[in-house]
Write an enzyme that holds these catalytic residues in place. Sequence first.
Site: not given
Ligand code: FAD
Length: 376
Positions: A177, A287, A356, A358
Amino acid sequence: MKYNTKNYDYLIVGSGPYGSIFAYEAAKRGKRSLIIEKRAHIGGNMYTHKENGINVHDFGAHIFHTDNKEVWDYVNQFTEFNGYINQVVANYKGELYNLPFNMNTFYQMWGVKTPGEAAAKIAEQKVTAGISGAPKNLEEQAISLIGTDIYSKLIKGYTEKQWGRKATELPAFIIGRLPVRYTFDNNYFNHRYQGVPVDGYTAIFDKLLASDLIDVQVNTDFMANKETYLSEFPKTIYTGMIDAFFDYKYGELEYRSVRFESEVHESDNVQGNAVINYTDAETPYTRVMEWRHFDNHADDGKSIISKEFPQDWDRSKEAYYPVNDEKNSELFKKYRKESNNLKNVIFGGRLGNYQYYDMDQVFGAALKAVEKEFNE
Ligand code: FAD
């Protein structure tokens, strides 16, 4: 070496939102957690640091937006939001357009002034493009939704840079979409709640992890001592890459990566907007963010901008965007099946679920996991 020195209830791999919310909620219930984080800081990809009074988002622009009131109320316990509304500008070879596609964009593109004129122009372009039947690829899908002008100036170059492939080689579902608005509304998101934390995102994690029942070890990679960790801790919450956990035994899942180049400028205002997308194919970045426009506390006289360059992923780079095409989805299913057999490991977050998400979705998923763990 013994890791579970304090009889922790949980080992949490990763200090992003998924792992940190789990630790916080476990501590509220009297459970003790050790978080190990391979980076030098907490917060995962939400991490921000302060420079010249400006909150810089180290892993790309993060705007919290949601319709989920429960999640919004939850995150508001830890921070105040500043009411920031994302309004992105596109720069195509020096021509400026508002995004997402709305009456401002249509006026800038064609000079049309009413919703009727805009709809007629789009319909005319779709007919001229002559695409019949189900769209075979992203290019056909985009043209059949929005016409050739917007596709070629605002979608094609940006998408090809982002994914590193021709639009004709990308599956149509990537843009299932397209947000098209026949109003003069530049708000990028349709969600009811939106903003950026007044003190940056890291402050949320400082509060989430403040309990005496939570210890955090940064610069610690779970994979370096996986078997020992698994044998010592009663339960593990794993938010790293699911294929890495299983030593890539079925093969590597694919990701797209990005890298950022930041510059400090002697100026209060470099580009006049928080985010400008460069939608031509030639500009190597997608960007440019100017961080001081995300909040209002910046000191005078300095501004920091970051350019986002998409790049191929390999194991030496950060995995940002999962490539959820058919091949990778099939591969993920194999890892998912294997992970379901491990009763003492919860796989969560965007890397653990190869999805992916948010931020609001990750908050919601972590709260669901907590519910399941403690109430079932
Ligand atoms: P993460 O935040 O990735 O945390 C995982 C952690 O685990 C990391 O710190 C990593 O270092 C650690 N880790 C991994 N493997 C190991 C290991 N083997 N040993 C120890 N530590 C480890 N979301 C929005 O809502 N709005 C936005 O505007 C937005 N913009 C974004 C822009 C970009 C460029 C990106 C990439 C993402 C964006 N997001 C956005 C999404 C958002 O970043 C994620 O939803 C969120 O960070 C995911 O959380 P998480 O805890 O799953 O993973």
